[in-house]
Design a protein around this motif. Structure first.
Motif, short mmCIF file in Angstrom:
data_model
loop_
_atom_site.label_atom_id
_atom_site.label_comp_id
_atom_site.label_asym_id
_atom_site.label_seq_id
_atom_site.Cartn_x
_atom_site.Cartn_y
_atom_site.Cartn_z
N PRO A 17 -40.02 13.74 86.20
CA PRO A 17 -39.88 15.01 85.56
C PRO A 17 -38.44 15.34 85.34
N GLU A 18 -37.88 15.21 86.50
CA GLU A 18 -36.25 15.39 86.29
C GLU A 18 -35.67 14.76 85.30
N ARG A 20 -36.95 13.47 82.68
CA ARG A 20 -37.31 13.81 81.35
C ARG A 20 -36.94 15.11 80.94
N ARG A 21 -36.49 16.08 81.81
CA ARG A 21 -35.79 17.42 81.29
C ARG A 21 -34.47 17.18 80.98
N ASP A 22 -33.79 16.29 81.75
CA ASP A 22 -32.42 15.81 81.59
C ASP A 22 -32.33 15.04 79.94
N LEU A 24 -34.22 15.58 77.50
CA LEU A 24 -34.56 16.79 76.65
C LEU A 24 -33.08 17.61 76.29
N ARG A 58 -43.81 21.59 78.26
CA ARG A 58 -44.22 21.24 79.61
C ARG A 58 -42.84 21.59 80.58
N TYR A 59 -41.87 21.52 79.75
CA TYR A 59 -40.53 21.52 80.42
C TYR A 59 -39.82 22.95 80.00
N PHE A 60 -40.06 23.25 79.02
CA PHE A 60 -39.17 24.57 78.40
C PHE A 60 -40.39 25.56 77.73
N LEU A 66 -34.14 25.77 76.20
CA LEU A 66 -33.34 24.76 76.14
C LEU A 66 -32.18 25.03 75.81
N ALA A 69 -30.23 25.84 79.16
CA ALA A 69 -30.21 24.41 79.82
C ALA A 69 -28.97 23.85 79.40
#
Length: 207
Positions: A17-18, A20-22, A24, A58-60, A66, A69
């Protein structure tokens, strides 16, 4: 399947998950290289990152989150890289710090302009707080290296004014690339400006 049909989306690479967020966030920063941040939509990010809209959300919660971030990443890089080295004269130390600032701003030019541009559609209380964090970091560095633990109002005004000058000059330099002013020239001018401001302040402030 018709020849024009691109077929199903390629499955996204397995990432934590970390990560994947990075991914994006990094994708948004890459898109900023060719698009204004406010023009980047969810579809641009999902297409470039090769993920579904469902995975994005799911992340934002939205594209604005986004942007915050991604711009936060630029701010983190500024804070981590802008430092005054221990060696050399004060002018040399300042030159190193300003060089690092200009390097990050130029590398993320569209993001930096969007971060500071008045009235930007992605400007929010959160992005304003990010910018304030960079300003406070630079002022704290200058106060510490100047050996003035309790700066006077005049001294603080001078340092904050210089930081505003650095921001404004960098913004103009990035937006008006045809000015013919080189980065080294701008760096040296900004360093000289601080000494000039301090000289004026010294004539007014007994501290």
């Amino acid at each position: 399947m018709s020849p024009a049909d691109p077929g199903p989306r390629r499955p996204a690479r397995r990432m934590s998950p970390e990560a994947r967020r990075d991914h994006l966030v990094d994708t948004a920063l890459e898109l900023y290289q060719r698009l204004q941040p406010e023009d980047v939509a969810v579809e641009d990010v999902t297409g470039a990152a090769e993920v579904s809209r469902a995975l994005f959300y799911r992340y934002f919660p939205n594209v604005d989150a986004l942007h915050v971030a991604a711009l936060g990443t630029v701010v983190d890089e500024l804070v981590s890289r802008v430092a005054l080295p221990a060696d050399g004269s004060l002018a040399e130390q300042l030159a190193v710090a300003v060089e690092a600032f200009l390097d990050v701003a130029q590398q993320h030019a569209r993001a930096y302009v969007a971060l500071l541009r008045s009235g930007s559609v992605i400007s929010t209380g959160e992005t304003d707080a990010l910018v304030d964090g960079v300003r406070d970091h630079i002022v704290a560095l200058l106060v510490e290296r100047g050996g003035v633990p309790d700066p006077s109002p005049w001294q603080l005004m001078t340092l904050r004014g210089w930081v505003a000058l650095v921001e404004g000059a960098t913004l103009t330099w990035l937006r008006d690339a045809g000015t013919g002013i080189g980065r080294d020239e701008l760096r040296d001018w900004l360093v000289a400006q601080l000494f000039g401001l301090l000289e004026v302040t010294a004539r007014r402030d007994p501290a």
